[in-house]
Design an enzyme around this catalytic site. Structure first.
Site, PDB file in Angstrom:
ATOM      1  N   TYR A 100       0.838  -1.195   0.000  1.00 35.21           N
ATOM      2  CA  TYR A 100       0.000   0.000   0.000  1.00 35.21           C
ATOM      3  C   TYR A 100       0.874   1.247   0.000  1.00 35.21           C
ATOM      4  O   TYR A 100       1.933   1.271   0.626  1.00 35.21           O
ATOM      5  CB  TYR A 100      -0.872   0.059   1.262  1.00 35.21           C
ATOM      6  CG  TYR A 100      -2.092  -0.824   1.245  1.00 35.21           C
ATOM      7  CD1 TYR A 100      -3.241  -0.422   0.600  1.00 35.21           C
ATOM      8  CD2 TYR A 100      -2.091  -2.036   1.912  1.00 35.21           C
ATOM      9  CE1 TYR A 100      -4.379  -1.228   0.606  1.00 35.21           C
ATOM     10  CE2 TYR A 100      -3.211  -2.850   1.917  1.00 35.21           C
ATOM     11  CZ  TYR A 100      -4.360  -2.436   1.266  1.00 35.21           C
ATOM     12  OH  TYR A 100      -5.465  -3.226   1.266  1.00 35.21           O
ATOM     13  N   TYR A 139      -0.751  -9.826   0.590  1.00 39.38           N
ATOM     14  CA  TYR A 139       0.279  -9.209   1.444  1.00 39.38           C
ATOM     15  C   TYR A 139       0.246  -9.820   2.836  1.00 39.38           C
ATOM     16  O   TYR A 139      -0.800 -10.275   3.306  1.00 39.38           O
ATOM     17  CB  TYR A 139       0.133  -7.683   1.491  1.00 39.38           C
ATOM     18  CG  TYR A 139      -1.181  -7.154   2.042  1.00 39.38           C
ATOM     19  CD1 TYR A 139      -1.427  -7.080   3.414  1.00 39.38           C
ATOM     20  CD2 TYR A 139      -2.176  -6.700   1.182  1.00 39.38           C
ATOM     21  CE1 TYR A 139      -2.606  -6.571   3.917  1.00 39.38           C
ATOM     22  CE2 TYR A 139      -3.364  -6.192   1.666  1.00 39.38           C
ATOM     23  CZ  TYR A 139      -3.569  -6.124   3.040  1.00 39.38           C
ATOM     24  OH  TYR A 139      -4.751  -5.625   3.527  1.00 39.38           O
ATOM     25  N   HIS A 154     -10.728  -2.875  -1.349  1.00 35.20           N
ATOM     26  CA  HIS A 154     -11.648  -2.292  -0.370  1.00 35.20           C
ATOM     27  C   HIS A 154     -12.666  -1.413  -1.096  1.00 35.20           C
ATOM     28  O   HIS A 154     -12.310  -0.673  -2.020  1.00 35.20           O
ATOM     29  CB  HIS A 154     -10.885  -1.427   0.632  1.00 35.20           C
ATOM     30  CG  HIS A 154      -9.902  -2.201   1.467  1.00 35.20           C
ATOM     31  ND1 HIS A 154     -10.208  -2.688   2.709  1.00 35.20           N
ATOM     32  CD2 HIS A 154      -8.636  -2.581   1.218  1.00 35.20           C
ATOM     33  CE1 HIS A 154      -9.156  -3.334   3.198  1.00 35.20           C
ATOM     34  NE2 HIS A 154      -8.179  -3.289   2.318  1.00 35.20           N
TER      35      HIS A 154
HETATM   36 FE   LIG Z   1      -6.350  -4.380   2.550  1.00 29.96          FE
END
Ligand SMILES: [Fe+2]
Length: 231
Positions: A100, A139, A154
């Site tokens: 991220y 991840y 998301h």
């Molecule tokens: Fe996530």
């Protein structure tokens, strides 16, 4: 507001296998909001207008991001199958390497200078939305030994008022990490869990360009999509 009475279709606020719920689940009785609070019509979402590339996460930088380009599309509908039009759909995700763009993500995988991982769009008159993005990677997270999240995107949806915001995650078909993911399994009902898994869709797939995944979102009722935040 979604239906909390359909047993097993929504995750509990406290699910010890998903460690952070232990810290954030309410430990005190809930306080009722004043009557009418949920009817506030504003704010719906940010005042910035939606830009041309907000629904195409592969065109937000100078070059294309690394990874597998995909199309994610579906309809937002209510329990009667009616379209929920003109509602804001936002997504956020890691890049193809599972990283991220976030200050707290220290996973040793590369950032991609051409990928932010955030998008938004409005549903059309048929409740339809469409994003172009990159397939996110799995991840690791530190919930338990050797914990890995299945690849996911998301989603946030705004209803008619700020209080009706709903948050969920979309997964990809046949992910081998499903059996080990406590977030996925915090939803007791197996059929409800399956509603979080997108479907490969050849009709949505564009020749020579990108695979398509369909993810319809049902806001309430027996076939409701499981959501993280409930009102
Ligand atoms: Fe996530």
């Amino acid at each position: 507001m979604i239906d909390r009475d359909v047993k097993g279709t929504q995750p509990p606020l406290l699910y010890p296998g998903y460690k952070s719920t232990v810290r954030r689940a309410p430990s005190q009785p809930l306080i009722r909001l004043p009557d009418g609070f949920g009817d506030l019509a504003a704010p719906l979402f940010g005042y910035l207008p939606i830009g041309d590339t907000d629904n195409d996460l592969t065109r937000q930088h100078a070059s294309e991001p690394q990874g597998e380009r995909i199309i994610v599309s579906g309809r937002v509908i209510d329990e009667e199958g009616r379209a929920v039009s003109n509602t804001l759909v936002e997504i956020w995700q890691c890049n193809a390497a599972g990283r991220y763009l976030h200050v707290r993500d220290d996973h040793p995988a590369p950032l991609d200078p051409n990928f932010t991982g955030a998008g938004r769009t409005m549903t059309d008159a048929e409740g339809r939305y469409r994003f172009v993005t990159i397939k996110p990677g799995a991840y690791p997270w530190r919930n338990h030994p050797n914990a890995w999240r299945p690849a996911h995107i998301h989603f946030s949806l705004f209803g008619s008022s700020f209080q009706s915001r709903l948050v969920t995650q979309m997964y990809f078909p046949n992910d081998p990490l499903f059996p080990y993911d406590p977030i996925f399994h915090s939803i007791p009902d197996a059929r409800a869990r399956e509603r979080l898994v997108s479907q490969f869709d050849l009709a949505l797939t564009e020749p020579e360009w990108a695979l398509g995944y369909r993810f319809d979102i049902v806001l309430r009722g027996r076939d409701s999509t499981p959501f993280e935040q409930r009102t």
